[in-house]
Design a protein around this motif. Structure first.
Motif, PDB file in Angstrom:
ATOM      1  N   UNK A 336       1.503  -8.328  -0.349  1.00 33.97           N
ATOM      2  CA  UNK A 336       2.439  -8.869   0.642  1.00 33.97           C
ATOM      3  C   UNK A 336       1.776  -9.938   1.510  1.00 33.97           C
ATOM      4  N   UNK A 337       2.570 -10.851   2.068  1.00 32.59           N
ATOM      5  CA  UNK A 337       2.003 -11.822   3.016  1.00 32.59           C
ATOM      6  C   UNK A 337       1.292 -11.155   4.185  1.00 32.59           C
ATOM      7  N   UNK A 338       1.795 -10.011   4.657  1.00 31.44           N
ATOM      8  CA  UNK A 338       1.139  -9.310   5.762  1.00 31.44           C
ATOM      9  C   UNK A 338      -0.277  -8.888   5.368  1.00 31.44           C
ATOM     10  N   UNK A 339      -0.456  -8.442   4.123  1.00 26.92           N
ATOM     11  CA  UNK A 339      -1.789  -8.059   3.656  1.00 26.92           C
ATOM     12  C   UNK A 339      -2.699  -9.283   3.538  1.00 26.92           C
ATOM     13  N   UNK A 340      -2.139 -10.417   3.120  1.00 25.60           N
ATOM     14  CA  UNK A 340      -2.934 -11.643   3.063  1.00 25.60           C
ATOM     15  C   UNK A 340      -3.447 -11.995   4.451  1.00 25.60           C
ATOM     16  N   UNK A 341      -2.579 -11.922   5.443  1.00 27.04           N
ATOM     17  CA  UNK A 341      -2.981 -12.240   6.816  1.00 27.04           C
ATOM     18  C   UNK A 341      -4.065 -11.279   7.301  1.00 27.04           C
ATOM     19  N   UNK A 342      -3.920 -10.015   6.972  1.00 28.89           N
ATOM     20  CA  UNK A 342      -4.922  -9.026   7.386  1.00 28.89           C
ATOM     21  C   UNK A 342      -6.280  -9.351   6.774  1.00 28.89           C
ATOM     22  N   UNK A 343      -6.285  -9.748   5.511  1.00 34.37           N
ATOM     23  CA  UNK A 343      -7.548 -10.096   4.853  1.00 34.37           C
ATOM     24  C   UNK A 343      -8.186 -11.318   5.497  1.00 34.37           C
ATOM     25  N   UNK A 344      -7.370 -12.303   5.832  1.00 30.92           N
ATOM     26  CA  UNK A 344      -7.898 -13.528   6.428  1.00 30.92           C
ATOM     27  C   UNK A 344      -8.468 -13.280   7.819  1.00 30.92           C
ATOM     28  N   UNK A 345      -7.904 -12.348   8.556  1.00 34.10           N
ATOM     29  CA  UNK A 345      -8.421 -12.051   9.899  1.00 34.10           C
ATOM     30  C   UNK A 345      -9.855 -11.535   9.839  1.00 34.10           C
ATOM     31  N   UNK A 346     -10.200 -10.856   8.767  1.00 35.81           N
ATOM     32  CA  UNK A 346     -11.528 -10.242   8.648  1.00 35.81           C
ATOM     33  C   UNK A 346     -12.490 -11.050   7.782  1.00 35.81           C
ATOM     34  N   UNK A 347     -12.045 -12.190   7.261  1.00 39.03           N
ATOM     35  CA  UNK A 347     -12.849 -12.903   6.270  1.00 39.03           C
ATOM     36  C   UNK A 347     -13.839 -13.850   6.943  1.00 39.03           C
ATOM     37  N   UNK A 348     -15.040 -13.908   6.401  1.00 37.28           N
ATOM     38  CA  UNK A 348     -16.052 -14.869   6.846  1.00 37.28           C
ATOM     39  C   UNK A 348     -16.605 -15.599   5.636  1.00 37.28           C
ATOM     40  N   UNK A 349     -16.849 -16.886   5.789  1.00 42.82           N
ATOM     41  CA  UNK A 349     -17.404 -17.665   4.690  1.00 42.82           C
ATOM     42  C   UNK A 349     -18.820 -17.208   4.367  1.00 42.82           C
ATOM     43  N   UNK A 350     -19.224 -17.452   3.129  1.00 39.24           N
ATOM     44  CA  UNK A 350     -20.596 -17.176   2.726  1.00 39.24           C
ATOM     45  C   UNK A 350     -21.573 -18.000   3.555  1.00 39.24           C
ATOM     46  N   UNK A 351     -22.796 -17.508   3.723  1.00 41.89           N
ATOM     47  CA  UNK A 351     -23.832 -18.373   4.297  1.00 41.89           C
ATOM     48  C   UNK A 351     -23.996 -19.640   3.460  1.00 41.89           C
TER      49      UNK A 351
END
Length: 514
Positions: A336-351
């Motif tokens: 779901x779009x809600x799950x996509x948003x949740x994932x993006x809130x916690x995502x950090x780019x690789x070093x």
């Protein structure tokens, strides 16, 4: 061995006993292949120029044999082994003597991905089927998109694992006793070239696949851009549900058009523009999905906003494109779009991917050491126009001229390092002669980044960005792109400490070059 017996080896539960397999290379991939095959009962000979001490110790424990020595010619020991199958690690190019000998001898030649697909049913899902596979390739953005997709799937309640070229061999994920619903498999062009050789009765058939973009890279391995392109195109073969492509890169659309896919598979486009039906894109600063909803001709689903991504440091244009691609892959699995948003809130780019490593005296220092080819560096320069550009290394046969022509005149200055510096100097002389170009001596190794930072401090002023985006591989002066990035960041922080510098929100920060 007869082709019919090899054709029958399409399951973990098939009879692999006694199969003579030569494994070329003993990196993490080669060891995973040897470990899998010995567990299956195959007779395994590992052939490599040199062996890590730990792997050398473990091979006899798992029941494999090891031969080390020069691979400039086919070892007599390999010929005497008379393998039924040769499985090559991705570093072995099509023109390697052993690869050429294998093909000329009519011996089956696989990569690790072929083997992993054949034994993917070792651990099954609750419905009795193997995990779905989602494939990710492209010249740039593979790892970010792979991680994003896996994070989105997990946020959607699926057991998912990123694997493949990202670092964890696919065979290790396939054999994980916990099992997965989905494997998100990052594939290099090398792995795809080997996958393109498959001729068995059950070829790899992913749920969804994407080629993010295509530009010159690894030409020394493939021999030509056409061969590189053809290898990348393998990613779409036999896709069942969604072929995701970059609308801003016509080569990826053409790959989808030419692919032999399962009937009913859809072409799903993405870019930073307004999406049409069956696309994902951006409308008034909102990332939207017009592909995976019933009323896609008149409606769209909001995924997130560019403002929200900016707050998380994910708003660089190429990162937004990666997010759209990952969203398309995840949406193809009903996340779901809600799950996509949740994932993006916690995502950090690789070093080492557009990572701000310090801000001092008004100067921002950015490590994008992972920009190992001109296409990746172009994205970095687009994200930081007017930067002081740290560039150079091993170009791997790529032409840096078009990048300098397109972006070079917009940089404040260039600091050139690495072996292929002459090509970089010549590109600036031809396409951006007005830009000051500085060099770090090619003989510098241990202190190369300290010298880069010292030069940058002489040039940069309040408000400037110093951008490490080499557009080249690192192996001339560093052990890896990560080593290059770490040494850049360490040199920056050391100079700031020496100068007593603090973040630019502190009025006590010294002037650049002080």
């Amino acid at each position: 061995m007869s082709a019919s017996r090899l054709d029958a080896l399409t399951s973990w539960h098939a009879d692999w006993r006694g199969l003579r397999v030569a494994v070329l290379g003993l990196s993490v991939t080669g060891f995973s292949v040897a470990d899998t095959l010995t567990e299956l009962g195959a007779d395994v000979l590992v052939v490599t120029e040199s062996a890590d001490e730990e792997y050398e110790r473990l091979l006899p424990v798992i029941g494999a044999r090891l031969w080390t020595g020069s691979l400039a010619t086919v070892p007599a020991e390999l010929e005497a082994f008379v393998p039924d199958v040769v499985i090559a690690s991705p570093g072995f190019s099509p023109r390697h003597p052993i690869v050429e000998w294998t093909r000329a001898s009519g011996i089956a030649l696989w990569g690790d991905i072929e083997l992993a697909w054949r034994v993917r049913d070792k651990v099954l899902r609750s419905d009795g089927t193997p995990a779905d596979w989602v494939l990710v390739t492209g010249t740039n953005g593979k790892t970010t998109t792979t991680r994003l997709t896996a994070s989105m799937l997990v946020a959607g309640g699926l057991r998912a694992a990123p694997c493949g070229n990202i670092g964890t061999p696919v065979l290790d994920a396939v054999r994980d006793p916990g099992g997965f619903d989905v494997l998100v498999v990052e594939l290099s062009s090398h792995q795809l070239w080997y996958l393109g050789l498959q001729s068995g009765p059950r070829p790899l058939s992913p749920h969804a696949a994407v080629c993010l973009n295509l530009a010159d890279d690894h030409l020394e391995w493939h021999g030509s851009f056409a061969a590189y392109r053809d290898a990348k195109a393998v990613v779409y073969q036999h896709t069942r549900v969604a072929c995701v492509y970059n609308k801003a890169d016509s080569a990826t659309r053409e790959m989808v058009e030419d692919a032999d896919v399962v009937e009913g598979a859809r072409a799903i486009g993405f870019d930073l523009g307004v999406p049409g039906p069956s696309d994902l894109g951006v409308v008034d600063g909102i990332l939207v999905d017009r592909a995976f909803l019933a009323d896609r001709h008149t409606s769209a689903l909001e995924i997130t906003t560019v403002a929200d991504l900016a707050a998380a440091g994910l708003d660089a244009p190429h990162i937004v494109a990666n997010i759209l691609a990952a969203s398309a892959l995840a949406r193809s699995l009903d996340v779901t779009p809600a799950a996509l948003r949740a994932a993006l809130r916690d995502f950090a780019l690789d070093p080492h991917r557009i990572e701000v490593v310090a801000v001092s005296a008004g100067i921002t220092w950015v490590d994008d050491s992972k920009a190992t080819n001109p296409h990746a560096a172009a994205s970095s320069l687009a994200a930081y126009p007017g930067a002081l550009w740290v560039v150079g290394g091993l170009l791997k046969g790529a032409d840096i001229g078009p990048l300098v022509a397109a972006r070079g005149s917009g940089v404040k200055a260039a600091i050139v390092l690495g072996t292929d510096r002459e090509a970089v100097r010549a590109a600036f002389a031809r396409h951006a002669p007005e830009v000051p170009v500085f060099e770090v001596d090619a003989a510098e190794t241990e202190n190369v980044m300290a010298r880069v930072v010292d030069l940058a401090l002489e040039i940069a002023r309040d408000g400037d960005v110093v951008l490490l985006a080499p557009a080249a591989a690192s192996f001339d002066q560093f052990t890896s792109y990560a080593d290059r990035g770490r040494r850049f960041a360490d040199a920056v922080r050391e100079r700031i400490r020496e100068q007593g510098g603090e973040r630019d929100d502190d009025d006590s920060a010294p002037d650049a070059g002080a």
